[in-house]
Design a protein around this motif. Structure first.
Motif, PDB file in Angstrom:
ATOM      1  N   ALA A  32      23.690   0.502  -2.951  1.00 39.42           N
ATOM      2  CA  ALA A  32      24.428   0.838  -4.168  1.00 39.42           C
ATOM      3  C   ALA A  32      24.096  -0.100  -5.324  1.00 39.42           C
ATOM      4  O   ALA A  32      23.960   0.335  -6.470  1.00 39.42           O
ATOM      5  CB  ALA A  32      25.928   0.811  -3.887  1.00 39.42           C
ATOM      6  N   ASP A  33      23.964  -1.382  -5.043  1.00 41.18           N
ATOM      7  CA  ASP A  33      23.792  -2.385  -6.099  1.00 41.18           C
ATOM      8  C   ASP A  33      22.371  -2.443  -6.650  1.00 41.18           C
ATOM      9  O   ASP A  33      22.148  -2.972  -7.744  1.00 41.18           O
ATOM     10  CB  ASP A  33      24.170  -3.774  -5.572  1.00 41.18           C
ATOM     11  N   GLY A  34      21.419  -1.899  -5.889  1.00 35.25           N
ATOM     12  CA  GLY A  34      20.018  -1.979  -6.303  1.00 35.25           C
ATOM     13  C   GLY A  34      19.358  -3.245  -5.792  1.00 35.25           C
ATOM     14  O   GLY A  34      20.014  -4.168  -5.286  1.00 35.25           O
ATOM     15  N   GLY A  35      18.045  -3.306  -5.895  1.00 37.55           N
ATOM     16  CA  GLY A  35      17.312  -4.482  -5.449  1.00 37.55           C
ATOM     17  C   GLY A  35      16.590  -4.315  -4.133  1.00 37.55           C
ATOM     18  O   GLY A  35      15.891  -5.231  -3.694  1.00 37.55           O
ATOM     19  N   LEU A  36      16.729  -3.146  -3.479  1.00 42.56           N
ATOM     20  CA  LEU A  36      15.966  -2.922  -2.253  1.00 42.56           C
ATOM     21  C   LEU A  36      14.478  -2.805  -2.603  1.00 42.56           C
ATOM     22  O   LEU A  36      14.112  -2.092  -3.536  1.00 42.56           O
ATOM     23  CB  LEU A  36      16.424  -1.635  -1.562  1.00 42.56           C
ATOM     24  N   PRO A  37      13.610  -3.477  -1.866  1.00 46.65           N
ATOM     25  CA  PRO A  37      12.176  -3.394  -2.182  1.00 46.65           C
ATOM     26  C   PRO A  37      11.625  -1.989  -1.903  1.00 46.65           C
ATOM     27  O   PRO A  37      11.639  -1.537  -0.757  1.00 46.65           O
ATOM     28  CB  PRO A  37      11.544  -4.428  -1.239  1.00 46.65           C
ATOM     29  N   TRP A  38      11.185  -1.309  -2.927  1.00 46.32           N
ATOM     30  CA  TRP A  38      10.511  -0.027  -2.742  1.00 46.32           C
ATOM     31  C   TRP A  38       9.021  -0.243  -2.550  1.00 46.32           C
ATOM     32  O   TRP A  38       8.387   0.483  -1.808  1.00 46.32           O
ATOM     33  CB  TRP A  38      10.755   0.877  -3.959  1.00 46.32           C
ATOM     34  N   ARG A  39       8.483  -1.243  -3.242  1.00 50.32           N
ATOM     35  CA  ARG A  39       7.076  -1.576  -3.074  1.00 50.32           C
ATOM     36  C   ARG A  39       6.891  -3.082  -3.211  1.00 50.32           C
ATOM     37  O   ARG A  39       7.427  -3.702  -4.135  1.00 50.32           O
ATOM     38  CB  ARG A  39       6.198  -0.860  -4.107  1.00 50.32           C
ATOM     39  N   TYR A  40       6.132  -3.667  -2.269  1.00 50.34           N
ATOM     40  CA  TYR A  40       5.791  -5.084  -2.341  1.00 50.34           C
ATOM     41  C   TYR A  40       4.468  -5.254  -3.101  1.00 50.34           C
ATOM     42  O   TYR A  40       3.712  -4.296  -3.273  1.00 50.34           O
ATOM     43  CB  TYR A  40       5.667  -5.673  -0.937  1.00 50.34           C
ATOM     44  N   GLU A  60       0.815  -1.215   0.000  1.00 49.00           N
ATOM     45  CA  GLU A  60       0.000   0.000   0.000  1.00 49.00           C
ATOM     46  C   GLU A  60       0.850   1.268   0.000  1.00 49.00           C
ATOM     47  O   GLU A  60       0.336   2.369  -0.231  1.00 49.00           O
ATOM     48  CB  GLU A  60      -0.915   0.016   1.228  1.00 49.00           C
ATOM     49  N   LEU A  61       2.149   1.113   0.256  1.00 45.49           N
ATOM     50  CA  LEU A  61       3.022   2.258   0.470  1.00 45.49           C
ATOM     51  C   LEU A  61       4.362   2.009  -0.195  1.00 45.49           C
ATOM     52  O   LEU A  61       4.946   0.936  -0.056  1.00 45.49           O
ATOM     53  CB  LEU A  61       3.230   2.452   1.984  1.00 45.49           C
ATOM     54  N   GLU A  62       4.854   2.993  -0.941  1.00 37.71           N
ATOM     55  CA  GLU A  62       6.193   2.901  -1.524  1.00 37.71           C
ATOM     56  C   GLU A  62       7.190   3.496  -0.537  1.00 37.71           C
ATOM     57  O   GLU A  62       6.967   4.607  -0.023  1.00 37.71           O
ATOM     58  CB  GLU A  62       6.243   3.653  -2.848  1.00 37.71           C
TER      59      GLU A  62
END
Length: 251
Positions: free
Chosen positions: A128-136, A92-94
């Motif tokens: 830095a590498d990317g891949g962190l969940p911004w939205r599930y 529900e939230l980014e």
């Protein structure tokens, strides 16, 4: 120039649907609760907020979060806020989570007109590498992940490129202010208040004590009036309404 307006509702009247806002505070310290409550009463939604966290004990940004008014958060701490965690995991939230020191510097850089900077914080991690969940996606999967960032070596050390942050508005709270917008913050409330104020294109301040021009010693001005668009003087009751998150005693 007189920056003072009569009410908190008038102060936030230009903050419209979908606007981005840097909001000061660290949990319960230095939070512009009166301005946030005025925004809540205007029923503005779809907001993007940049703040260390989203409030605590059903105060601060937790008021807007609980009402579903916030669409995106850039911050560094979720902590014990169960509703924040629930909305994030439910899709529900980014949420863009970044190191706290990086958040502070991104706000400062944006306010200083610096588009980007290099920092060692986050190198060799998903920051830095990317891949962190911004939205599930609400089912445990990731619907939107952070992109990779540029990494460069300087003098044998790796650094990641971070962008400065600029927002449409900023909401802050000061211990003292004069009609020209010069502000002074008390003790730990200096953490994110000056940085958030600098990052906003339009900055609105709640002031616990409004004083005459010149009453704040120039050496005690933590933020000059050039950064402030509007300010509202809080009532004594509003200024004194400060919650304590954890009480501790010692023998």
């Amino acid at each position: 120039m007189d920056e003072v307006v009569a009410t908190a509702s008038e102060a936030v009247s230009d903050l419209l649907e979908g606007a981005s806002s840097a909001v000061s505070g660290f949990r319960l310290s230095g939070v512009p609760n009166v301005l946030i409550q005025a925004l809540f009463e205007r029923e503005v939604s779809g907001l993007g907020v940049v703040s260390n966290d989203c409030g605590a004990m059903e105060s601060g940004l937790a008021v807007l979060l609980g009402a579903g008014r916030i669409a995106r958060v850039t911050g560094s701490y979720i902590g014990a806020d169960k509703e924040f965690a629930r909305q994030y995991l439910a899709g529900e939230l980014e949420v863009e989570m970044i190191p706290q020191s990086t958040l502070a510097e991104r706000l400062r850089a944006g306010g200083a007109g610096i588009p980007a900077f290099y920092t060692p914080a986050g190198v060799n991690t998903q920051v830095a590498d990317g891949g962190l969940p911004w939205r599930y996606d609400g089912s445990g999967g990731v619907a939107l992940a952070s992109p990779p960032k540029e990494v460069r070596e300087f003098d044998g050390t790796q650094y990641v490129l971070e962008r400065g942050i600029r927002t449409d508005f900023a909401l802050v709270q000061a211990a003292k202010g004069d009609p020209h917008g010069n502000l002074a913050f008390s003790k730990s409330t200096r953490d994110f208040n000056p940085l958030a104020a600098m990052a906003g294109k339009v900055t609105i301040a709640g002031v616990e004590e409004l004083v005459e021009p010149g009453d704040i010693d120039p050496d005690a001005v933590h933020l000059p009036g050039i950064s402030i668009r509007q300010m509202v003087a809080l009532t004594p009751e509003q200024a004194a309404d400060k919650k304590i998150e954890q009480r501790t005693v010692s023998s």
